[in-house]
Design a protein around this motif. Sequence first.
Motif: not given
Lengths: 428, 251
Positions: B78-87, B166-171
Amino acid sequence: MAIAKLKSDATEARLAGVTLPDGAAWAQAARKDALARLRAMGLPSKRDEYWKYTDPSDLTAVAAPKAALFDAQEAPLFGDTDRLNIVFVDGVFDADASDVLAGEGLEIMRLSDALAADIHWAKDLYGVLETRGQTPVERPLAALNTALATDGVVIHATGKVSKPVHISYLHADETSDAILHNLVKVDAGAEVTLLETGSGAARFSSCLEADIADTGAFHHVRAQGRDHERRTVTHCFARVGAKSTFKSFTMTVNGVMTRNECVLEIIGDDAIAHVAGVCVGDGKDFHHDDTVFITHDALNGESRQVFKKVLRNGATGVFQGKILVKADAQKTDGYQISQSLLLDDDAQFLAKPELEIYADDVACSHGSTSGAIDETALFYLRSRGVPINVARNLLTLSFMAEALDEIDDPALAEELRDRLEGWLARHG
Amino acid sequence: MLEIKGLKVKLEDEDKQILKGLDLTVETGKVHAIMGPNGSGKSTLSYVLSGKDGYEVTGGSAQLEGDDLLDMEPEERAALGLFLAFQYPVEIPGVGNMTFLRTAVNAQRKARGEEELSAGEFLKEVRAKAKDLKIDADMLKRPVNVGFSGGEKKRNEILQMAMLTPKMCILDETDSGLDVDAMKLVAEGVNALRSEGRSFLVITHYQRLLDHIKPDVVHIMADGKIVKTGGPELALEVENNGYADILAEVS
């Protein structure tokens, strides 16, 4: 017969050499009655059903087991709250450290003074609610307290009391054995808050009898001291009148033996009685027992029992809670929840929730759970960048929130929450 | 930005292979969508990338701007910039939404060696961003996701994304459980965050979310692999013909 003999011997051993404290004739009579009740019941032992999960031997032993003094290195609790301060050190009143016993809407004095005088309401209360609370379940340690209590505070709220009364129980002697007894009478429409803090003594017994008149309100927030080796037994007996409010909250941090009994009787319609608590314990030398008995004997009463225990590393938590709804107590709304958060595999939680309902139109619910930290929630927090230890502590505080919410004054709740946070940070 | 090579993942507790050699590259500033039938491993991919327990990586790699993600703790990713938007965003009773957001924002800043936001700065920022997502003060005060509707929970996810930058967002199926209006609102929130330096991986069953969040690249995933890659027209093809044709075509 053998057990009765053992009990009787243990009781006599405890009472040998004990002299009843001085007092007016009525107080002497009340003490003698209490002694007779105690002798008839005998001191509790591990064989008693009501003490199945908690070994009372340290509480009944002739001498108090030694308890090392604990340097909390924290500012005293509720220091920012404007309050009437009363200090007992190892059960002995400390006049220099205490405020003048007076306040608006308040009649307040030491129990030792009240028992020497002729105060009719104190006469009607001392040992009276305790006696009522002895059925259907015997509470011999409460009778012992009534018989031997050396001091305490007598509080009569005649109006809305602006400042909380704060009783600070300090522990300064490793072998002290203190027995204190407090009385609270809240008149119709009156309101008072009682704060209690501290370990009190190496072995500390406190008994509170509270009589809340119709439309009165009593708030009780207690933080039992952090001394690891202390032994504590407390009783709270309350009688709750129509449209009145009784709310009691206890936070327990550390302690080798704590037994908190709360016995509430709702005698007037539309009354509210809540008792709640959180405890946090780390290690085999932590044992904490909440034992609650709430009787509904009036219409439309609301009672809540909310207890949360955070246990780790061999710590033990106990909950025995009962709701008794008498046949005429229709429309009762009773809620009881006892939950433990076991932070590892060694901790244990023993729960005995009970409902006994004779009315046919009531809503009573109870639940008891033991669980670990929710892994899904933990991952959720960590996926947002919250480090695992911080996330665990947040979720542990989250677990305790429902109980802390029972405290009406948000500032008091926040202060206790901060202390719990501090404990978690030290024990995480 | 995100480079996944030959990723193989099985469940930790059972002998079940979910990802079977997945390759995927998401370039910086691009929006990629992954579509695929139930059970193709889409959610597993998002969980493995963000570090959820219960999965075992048996092969391959995943890098975020050259850093190996798979050995890191979730909070490090997360600190590196990865984000997951949870289902299914998780409810956390007793922890206020604001406290949660501030703890997260400052934990990430601290991990990156940045100064923590003061209460005032944080409040100002969160209020402005919440307003765009039609999140009112009450929702900010309430415990995290407790008593939130499906739409509110998803909006709250996007608010977290906006605050954490974040840099990388996963939805992960952000459109599930949303009505049309709520979906539009969420999509607008996502679109507002699109930028040259930020990439998105949008996982969805349906093309309709992609009407609102227009992807640069669409991948079809089946049986633990990317089986077909194309432009936005691929999503329309799925919508019109279902997965069966595409799967038949590639097998």
